[in-house]
Design a protein around this motif. Sequence first.
Motif, PDB file in Angstrom:
ATOM      1  N   ILE A   1      23.092  11.286  67.504  1.00  0.00           N
ATOM      2  CA  ILE A   1      22.370  10.209  66.816  1.00  0.00           C
ATOM      3  C   ILE A   1      20.876  10.513  66.790  1.00  0.00           C
ATOM      4  CG2 ILE A   1      21.766   7.770  66.929  1.00  0.00           C
ATOM      5  CD1 ILE A   1      24.552   7.297  68.149  1.00  0.00           C
ATOM      6  N   ALA A   2      20.362  11.054  67.879  1.00  0.00           N
ATOM      7  CA  ALA A   2      18.942  11.404  67.917  1.00  0.00           C
ATOM      8  C   ALA A   2      18.619  12.443  66.840  1.00  0.00           C
ATOM      9  CB  ALA A   2      18.575  11.945  69.295  1.00  0.00           C
ATOM     10  N   GLU A   3      19.537  13.404  66.635  1.00  0.00           N
ATOM     11  CA  GLU A   3      19.329  14.402  65.589  1.00  0.00           C
ATOM     12  C   GLU A   3      19.353  13.757  64.211  1.00  0.00           C
ATOM     13  OE1 GLU A   3      21.346  18.595  64.002  1.00  0.00           O
ATOM     14  OE2 GLU A   3      22.147  17.548  65.761  1.00  0.00           O
ATOM     15  N   THR A   4      20.283  12.817  64.010  1.00  0.00           N
ATOM     16  CA  THR A   4      20.356  12.113  62.728  1.00  0.00           C
ATOM     17  C   THR A   4      19.098  11.300  62.490  1.00  0.00           C
ATOM     18  OG1 THR A   4      22.762  11.950  62.961  1.00  0.00           O
ATOM     19  CG2 THR A   4      21.722  10.495  61.367  1.00  0.00           C
ATOM     20  N   ILE A   5      18.622  10.634  63.527  1.00  0.00           N
ATOM     21  CA  ILE A   5      17.390   9.858  63.400  1.00  0.00           C
ATOM     22  C   ILE A   5      16.213  10.779  63.110  1.00  0.00           C
ATOM     23  CG2 ILE A   5      15.756   8.397  64.662  1.00  0.00           C
ATOM     24  CD1 ILE A   5      18.148   7.204  66.143  1.00  0.00           C
ATOM     25  N   GLY A   6      16.200  11.932  63.780  1.00  0.00           N
ATOM     26  CA  GLY A   6      15.121  12.888  63.535  1.00  0.00           C
ATOM     27  C   GLY A   6      15.095  13.344  62.092  1.00  0.00           C
TER      28      GLY A   6
ATOM     29  N   LEU B   1      12.673  12.854  56.504  1.00  0.00           N
ATOM     30  CA  LEU B   1      12.741  12.398  55.122  1.00  0.00           C
ATOM     31  C   LEU B   1      11.698  11.314  54.857  1.00  0.00           C
ATOM     32  CD1 LEU B   1      16.622  12.188  54.557  1.00  0.00           C
ATOM     33  CD2 LEU B   1      15.041  13.853  53.558  1.00  0.00           C
ATOM     34  N   GLU B   2      11.562  10.403  55.785  1.00  0.00           N
ATOM     35  CA  GLU B   2      10.577   9.329  55.620  1.00  0.00           C
ATOM     36  C   GLU B   2       9.157   9.890  55.610  1.00  0.00           C
ATOM     37  OE1 GLU B   2      13.045   5.651  57.764  1.00  0.00           O
ATOM     38  OE2 GLU B   2      11.585   6.827  58.912  1.00  0.00           O
ATOM     39  N   ARG B   3       8.920  10.881  56.450  1.00  0.00           N
ATOM     40  CA  ARG B   3       7.580  11.485  56.473  1.00  0.00           C
ATOM     41  C   ARG B   3       7.291  12.209  55.162  1.00  0.00           C
ATOM     42  NH1 ARG B   3       8.263  14.228  60.772  1.00  0.00           N
ATOM     43  NH2 ARG B   3       7.728  12.474  62.141  1.00  0.00           N
ATOM     44  N   ASP B   4       8.291  12.954  54.658  1.00  0.00           N
ATOM     45  CA  ASP B   4       8.108  13.623  53.366  1.00  0.00           C
ATOM     46  C   ASP B   4       7.884  12.601  52.257  1.00  0.00           C
ATOM     47  OD1 ASP B   4       8.444  16.052  54.602  1.00  0.00           O
ATOM     48  OD2 ASP B   4      10.580  16.231  54.070  1.00  0.00           O
TER      49      ASP B   4
ATOM     50  N   PRO C   1      16.960   6.972  47.780  1.00  0.00           N
ATOM     51  CA  PRO C   1      18.375   6.625  48.045  1.00  0.00           C
ATOM     52  C   PRO C   1      18.909   7.284  49.315  1.00  0.00           C
ATOM     53  CG  PRO C   1      18.067   7.172  45.743  1.00  0.00           C
ATOM     54  CD  PRO C   1      16.796   7.555  46.426  1.00  0.00           C
ATOM     55  N   THR C   2      18.521   8.530  49.534  1.00  0.00           N
ATOM     56  CA  THR C   2      18.959   9.222  50.748  1.00  0.00           C
ATOM     57  C   THR C   2      18.406   8.537  51.980  1.00  0.00           C
ATOM     58  OG1 THR C   2      19.012  11.320  49.533  1.00  0.00           O
ATOM     59  CG2 THR C   2      19.009  11.432  51.952  1.00  0.00           C
ATOM     60  N   ILE C   3      17.134   8.160  51.908  1.00  0.00           N
ATOM     61  CA  ILE C   3      16.534   7.463  53.048  1.00  0.00           C
ATOM     62  C   ILE C   3      17.247   6.139  53.305  1.00  0.00           C
ATOM     63  CG2 ILE C   3      14.447   6.275  53.834  1.00  0.00           C
ATOM     64  CD1 ILE C   3      12.817   8.439  52.470  1.00  0.00           C
ATOM     65  N   ALA C   4      17.582   5.426  52.239  1.00  0.00           N
ATOM     66  CA  ALA C   4      18.258   4.131  52.394  1.00  0.00           C
ATOM     67  C   ALA C   4      19.635   4.314  53.032  1.00  0.00           C
ATOM     68  CB  ALA C   4      18.379   3.450  51.038  1.00  0.00           C
ATOM     69  N   SER C   5      20.399   5.284  52.542  1.00  0.00           N
ATOM     70  CA  SER C   5      21.741   5.506  53.094  1.00  0.00           C
ATOM     71  C   SER C   5      21.672   6.000  54.532  1.00  0.00           C
ATOM     72  CB  SER C   5      22.507   6.494  52.220  1.00  0.00           C
ATOM     73  OG  SER C   5      21.875   7.767  52.227  1.00  0.00           O
ATOM     74  N   GLN C   6      20.743   6.900  54.806  1.00  0.00           N
ATOM     75  CA  GLN C   6      20.607   7.413  56.171  1.00  0.00           C
ATOM     76  C   GLN C   6      20.119   6.326  57.135  1.00  0.00           C
ATOM     77  OE1 GLN C   6      22.564  10.084  56.100  1.00  0.00           O
ATOM     78  NE2 GLN C   6      21.138  11.092  57.500  1.00  0.00           N
ATOM     79  N   SER C   7      19.281   5.438  56.627  1.00  0.00           N
ATOM     80  CA  SER C   7      18.824   4.319  57.468  1.00  0.00           C
ATOM     81  C   SER C   7      19.994   3.410  57.831  1.00  0.00           C
ATOM     82  CB  SER C   7      17.748   3.514  56.724  1.00  0.00           C
ATOM     83  OG  SER C   7      16.604   4.305  56.486  1.00  0.00           O
ATOM     84  N   GLU C   8      20.896   3.194  56.850  1.00  0.00           N
ATOM     85  CA  GLU C   8      22.085   2.378  57.121  1.00  0.00           C
ATOM     86  C   GLU C   8      22.992   3.069  58.138  1.00  0.00           C
ATOM     87  OE1 GLU C   8      25.848   0.387  54.688  1.00  0.00           O
ATOM     88  OE2 GLU C   8      24.263   1.481  53.627  1.00  0.00           O
TER      89      GLU C   8
END
Length: 254
Positions: free
Chosen positions: A50-55, A60-63, A123-130
Amino acid sequence: MAKQSIFGRISTLLRANINSMLDSAEDPQKMLDQLVRDYSNSIADAEAAIAETIGNLRLLERDHEEDIQEASEWGNKALAASRKADQLRTAGSTADADKFDNLAKIALQRQIGSEREARAVEPTIASQSEVVAKLKDGLNGMKQKLEQLRSKRSELLARAKTAEAQNKVHDAVKSIDVLDPTSELGRFEDKIRRQEALAQGKEELAASSLDAQFNSLDDMGELTEVETRLAELKAGTPAPAQQAIDASTAPYTP
């Protein structure tokens, strides 16, 4: 997919470990301790995944933030070039004005490109955030289950010890059950009964031997009396018994 992959793999490993321990029928405490360790290790694995997924999400959010920032900066540059072009055109420097207008167009193109990149990743950020939110909830659920497992472990160990103590008490009571021929007391009583029977047999044997001795004495007395009477007959002296018979057959004289 990431959530299903992480927790699916952990669930498969846990089921395999639990089934293996149940099939091997290990000591309850060792089995439960190993189960707690395995579940704790699984939580650690989940945390790492999960930490890797959050990273990755944070990257993505930083980019995305950088794209937005770049779009804003290119917009400011386009505005500055456009204003400079207007100033030069007002001053009659048309060639220089056109030059700055071209710079403004280039800046606007860069701004549009940065905005496009920012929109593409949203969209990727939204799905990954979910996914990350669900993973965090799942991880919290695992931690709660770990606490439940630890609590259940203590309960099961207490029950196992109680059952063991009850079995020991039952075995102890059974060993002194006078109605149980297989108990220690029953075997001891049976041994005593055999000793008593042996003593009775010896006593009866001794009694029968004594009776035989007295009977032989009686036989010897009878033989002696026969010899005595025979001697009296030869001597012409009737035996006491014969005298009594003769007296009973004599005529009565008043």
